[in-house]
Write an enzyme that holds these catalytic residues in place. Sequence first.
Site, PDB file in Angstrom:
ATOM      1  N   LEU A 113       0.800  -1.288   0.083  1.00  0.00           N
ATOM      2  CA  LEU A 113       0.148   0.045   0.012  1.00  0.00           C
ATOM      3  C   LEU A 113       0.832   1.281  -0.193  1.00  0.00           C
ATOM      4  O   LEU A 113       0.415   2.339  -0.510  1.00  0.00           O
ATOM      5  CB  LEU A 113      -0.833  -0.001   1.392  1.00  0.00           C
ATOM      6  CG  LEU A 113      -1.791  -1.048   1.421  1.00  0.00           C
ATOM      7  CD1 LEU A 113      -2.758  -1.050   2.770  1.00  0.00           C
ATOM      8  CD2 LEU A 113      -2.863  -1.221   0.124  1.00  0.00           C
ATOM      9  N   GLY A 114       2.072   1.191   0.567  1.00  0.00           N
ATOM     10  CA  GLY A 114       2.891   2.513   0.565  1.00  0.00           C
ATOM     11  C   GLY A 114       4.221   1.958   1.282  1.00  0.00           C
ATOM     12  O   GLY A 114       4.425   1.124   2.136  1.00  0.00           O
ATOM     13  N   VAL A 130       3.949  -0.709   4.224  1.00  0.00           N
ATOM     14  CA  VAL A 130       2.597  -1.022   4.666  1.00  0.00           C
ATOM     15  C   VAL A 130       2.054  -1.994   3.630  1.00  0.00           C
ATOM     16  O   VAL A 130       2.116  -1.530   2.350  1.00  0.00           O
ATOM     17  CB  VAL A 130       1.601   0.147   4.987  1.00  0.00           C
ATOM     18  CG1 VAL A 130       0.341  -0.187   5.061  1.00  0.00           C
ATOM     19  CG2 VAL A 130       2.342   1.179   5.652  1.00  0.00           C
ATOM     20  N   GLY A 158       7.498   4.054   3.193  1.00  0.00           N
ATOM     21  CA  GLY A 158       8.310   5.285   3.544  1.00  0.00           C
ATOM     22  C   GLY A 158       9.750   4.873   4.231  1.00  0.00           C
ATOM     23  O   GLY A 158      10.296   3.880   4.041  1.00  0.00           O
ATOM     24  N   GLU A 159      10.357   6.174   5.000  1.00  0.00           N
ATOM     25  CA  GLU A 159      11.496   5.597   5.621  1.00  0.00           C
ATOM     26  C   GLU A 159      11.513   4.825   6.655  1.00  0.00           C
ATOM     27  O   GLU A 159      12.689   3.951   7.018  1.00  0.00           O
ATOM     28  CB  GLU A 159      12.133   7.195   6.135  1.00  0.00           C
ATOM     29  CG  GLU A 159      12.521   8.062   5.157  1.00  0.00           C
ATOM     30  CD  GLU A 159      13.592   7.566   4.266  1.00  0.00           C
ATOM     31  OE1 GLU A 159      14.328   6.781   4.610  1.00  0.00           O
ATOM     32  OE2 GLU A 159      13.663   8.304   2.927  1.00  0.00           O
ATOM     33  N   PHE A 160      10.639   4.668   7.444  1.00  0.00           N
ATOM     34  CA  PHE A 160      10.436   3.865   8.640  1.00  0.00           C
ATOM     35  C   PHE A 160       9.834   2.242   8.463  1.00  0.00           C
ATOM     36  O   PHE A 160       9.548   1.574   9.513  1.00  0.00           O
ATOM     37  CB  PHE A 160       9.885   4.502   9.571  1.00  0.00           C
ATOM     38  CG  PHE A 160      10.216   5.822   9.753  1.00  0.00           C
ATOM     39  CD1 PHE A 160      11.797   6.075  10.165  1.00  0.00           C
ATOM     40  CD2 PHE A 160       9.269   6.766   9.366  1.00  0.00           C
ATOM     41  CE1 PHE A 160      12.128   7.428  10.055  1.00  0.00           C
ATOM     42  CE2 PHE A 160      10.187   8.042   9.603  1.00  0.00           C
ATOM     43  CZ  PHE A 160      11.336   8.584   9.932  1.00  0.00           C
ATOM     44  N   GLY A 161       9.430   2.078   7.205  1.00  0.00           N
ATOM     45  CA  GLY A 161       8.458   0.784   7.001  1.00  0.00           C
ATOM     46  C   GLY A 161       7.706   0.678   5.734  1.00  0.00           C
ATOM     47  O   GLY A 161       7.471   1.683   5.191  1.00  0.00           O
ATOM     48  N   ASP A 201       6.680  11.005  15.049  1.00  0.00           N
ATOM     49  CA  ASP A 201       6.821  11.010  13.451  1.00  0.00           C
ATOM     50  C   ASP A 201       5.227  11.461  13.175  1.00  0.00           C
ATOM     51  O   ASP A 201       4.729  10.869  12.228  1.00  0.00           O
ATOM     52  CB  ASP A 201       7.001   9.492  12.899  1.00  0.00           C
ATOM     53  CG  ASP A 201       7.054   9.502  11.533  1.00  0.00           C
ATOM     54  OD1 ASP A 201       7.477  10.630  10.786  1.00  0.00           O
ATOM     55  OD2 ASP A 201       7.018   8.450  10.910  1.00  0.00           O
ATOM     56  N   LYS A 220       2.171  -3.320   8.853  1.00  0.00           N
ATOM     57  CA  LYS A 220       3.469  -2.358   8.670  1.00  0.00           C
ATOM     58  C   LYS A 220       4.538  -3.173   9.151  1.00  0.00           C
ATOM     59  O   LYS A 220       4.603  -3.622  10.268  1.00  0.00           O
ATOM     60  CB  LYS A 220       3.369  -1.185   9.451  1.00  0.00           C
ATOM     61  CG  LYS A 220       4.637  -0.245   9.235  1.00  0.00           C
ATOM     62  CD  LYS A 220       4.327   1.136   9.294  1.00  0.00           C
ATOM     63  CE  LYS A 220       5.764   2.132   9.216  1.00  0.00           C
ATOM     64  NZ  LYS A 220       5.418   3.484   9.464  1.00  0.00           N
TER      65      LYS A 220
END
Length: 864
Positions: free
Chosen positions: A530-531, A538, A533-536, A661, A556
């Site tokens: 689904l997406g 999803v 980012g820098e931290f994981g 965050d 996630k």
Amino acid sequence: MALVHCLLLNYFLFSVTFLDTSALLNPIKEVILDSTLEINLQWISEPQSAWKKTKLKLGLPSAHFVYQGCDAKLKNTLKTLWTKWIAKKDAKELQLDLLFAQNDREPVIIYLLESDKPVERPRAGQMRKQSVASQAFINSGSLQDIETYLYHAQGLDLGKITKNGFHLGFSYSGSCMFISSVLVFYMKCPELTVNQTHFGATSAGSEWIRGKCVDGAEEVSTPKIECKSNGQWGGMQGFCACRAGYQKEGNICKACGLGSYKTANASGECLLCPSNSRTSSEGASECECDKGYARLQNDPPQLGCTRSPSAPLNLTIHHLSNTALILNWAMPADLGGRQEVMYDVECKQKTGEFHEIWVPCNSSLLISPQSRGLTETMANITGLHPHVSYQVSVRAYNRISQKLGTSGSSQTITILKNPVVITAVPVPTPAAQEQLNTPVIVSVLCVILLSLIPAVFFIRRRYNKFRDHEVDLVPLQDVGTTYRQSEPQATPPQPTNSSVQILDSVNKRLLSAIKDVLVDRSRITLGKELGKGEFGTVYEGIFLSDDNENIQVAVKTMRVGIYSQDDLQSFLKEAEIMQHFDHDNIVKLLGVTLETVQDSSIPVPLVILPFLKHGDLRRFLIATRYGDIPMFVPYQSLLRFMIDIASGMEYLSYKGFLHRDLAARNCMLGDDLHVRVADFGLSKQIMSSNYYRQKVAIRMPIKWMAMESLSESVYTSKSDVWSFGVTMWEIVSRGKTPYPGIPNHELLELLEHGHRLKQGDFDSKLYEVMLSCWHKEPSQRPCFTELAQRLKALLCELPPLEPSKESYYINQGLEAANATQSSAAEPDPDGAVGNIYLSSPGGKTTCATEKEEIKEDTDGYLQQ
């Protein structure tokens, strides 16, 4: 109506500009008669001998005809000199320059005799003007004396003229007078182009004249203007505007170039063609869709052309019994550029051998809630027969599919008859074999073939990502690791890589402490991404609950923060606390599972969260700003989003948690139109110390971080308040990136010098709230309780929105949200719901208390 107001405003602005500009245009002087240039004047004298013509240099460089009326016998007798008949040309008003001299103070009377043709002996006329020389000459015998006293009467207004021509008469009853020159003329207003309208040169004194729109323009209201007597333009009424396909460039209209368009006859500029469209010529009013793309009649012009979606993804079945199953799938990877997607479920069957053809399923098989026009990604199928093979297809389409005449793209799954049990394949006795009439070798071959099916499925999926898919699978009931237990069991099945076994290898003492939050890995099925980012990352997923229900969830992965067994133990303990969070504006933590990682002794936590189909708030705001979601989100709704986030963060602060965050991307838009704070990947509990100091260098959201976090890696609830201020700026700017163009490494220095995000096109009171969140001293920043109250006060100052209208603004498809709003809010007598929020959950800390709790430690940090 808005267009009319815009055009009227443009007219007013254009009129002011024109009046300032017209004063700089020089009027045109159009001469009808100049007596000094005439070769032979044939003017008429009354009496006949009263005026004599002679050629003199009287006041001019060269000799010319001069009339003198100086007969002593006719002293005190009215002497009149008539010009020949003069055509008026296109004059509307006449003016006269007269150069003369006289030896007395008797007035010269000027007559105008209008006529359509010459008059043989003009007699009477209308007196239009009279003039007297400023000084009289004395010695009529001296030409030099006469020249000294020549008087030049300029710009004498002779008034309007209506016939084709005129005779001009000069009457004088004094003793002596010289007429040196007669200049009859009229004024004209010069050519003018203004407001995309052209006016030709026009005679002074004209009534309102109509202008002509320049090329590429058309009338919005009749353009007309008045030419004054002095040859200057007056005020303009009406105007033209560049028509569709043309844009204003000064006072002309320029055709839109290739690849651009303009839809309306307004003052806007040409726009670049949206995605998947083009123009074939200049001056286009709309862009043509590329082949395979189309647009609907009610699509806004800025929306790019769209196409049919690709096939649904991850088509799977979950058996409920021998006669019923659940069909699940994921949204297509490519929606074709549109938001809406619908699904049709089709079923075919066959009972014979492999070579027989598939036929439509009989009427005893039911697909619910319906087989056509589904908007959810799930359907129930009942009425299955165990000795019949089925082929189920899910077809994705949208309204463009219908316009293009295509049926959409589909994915197909095949359900073979007589499902085979793989977990145990007993060898039948000869008697049993005889009774089944099935050789043992057939069962063994079935097992081998079925084991190859996943590999075939994987290979076909890799090369058919955006095409129709057809995948042969066997029913999942009683095959391998099950999605549902056929019968109740004392303990759930434990795969060899179960989360409990992984955790045992990490720290056995932790098992009893976190048993309520830990979920076995085998109960989670990951779907599409689904997406990231820098931290994981999803993923969409299916979670098998304790009640054996398949729940759609978001999963996630934790990519940062877990570097040792102590980190893992701390994270799991905090997750156990977070699982009990219960607030309308906090995403509920359903559980945590663990997954082994190659070449690492520390497993990766997977955080299980509810699936919110509308996604994160930032993407939603960006989609509305760029028109991907063709709707307008009102200012009241933006404030509601902020209040929701403040309420959720207030709850987290009360629970002693830092988010670290907080940003619009980490806030989810629920089906009920409320925003929920999510993504606790960097959250930390600070109940014991009131602050958290980051010890390990990891990538952090720089442009959302407070100054003290950037400089010293220290986090408090007041650093979350800073991030909330940036999040408010994101919301009101509809998803724009903060500090655009500023590199991360330069941000801290700018903040320390007092720079902050600039106020955009929004309320100054709201900007004051943001600035309070960005105070250099953490102790001077408001707490979330105060922020929520201040935002609610701003909301109450605005007019309320009707529930149905606000729901439409935010998402046309949120029918559930309308029901939620109508049940949650008491209707106003006028049919509107006020801007009211329920009070905060009980037991929260007050703003004053929160300030005292944080001030002591924060002040100590600032003194270091």
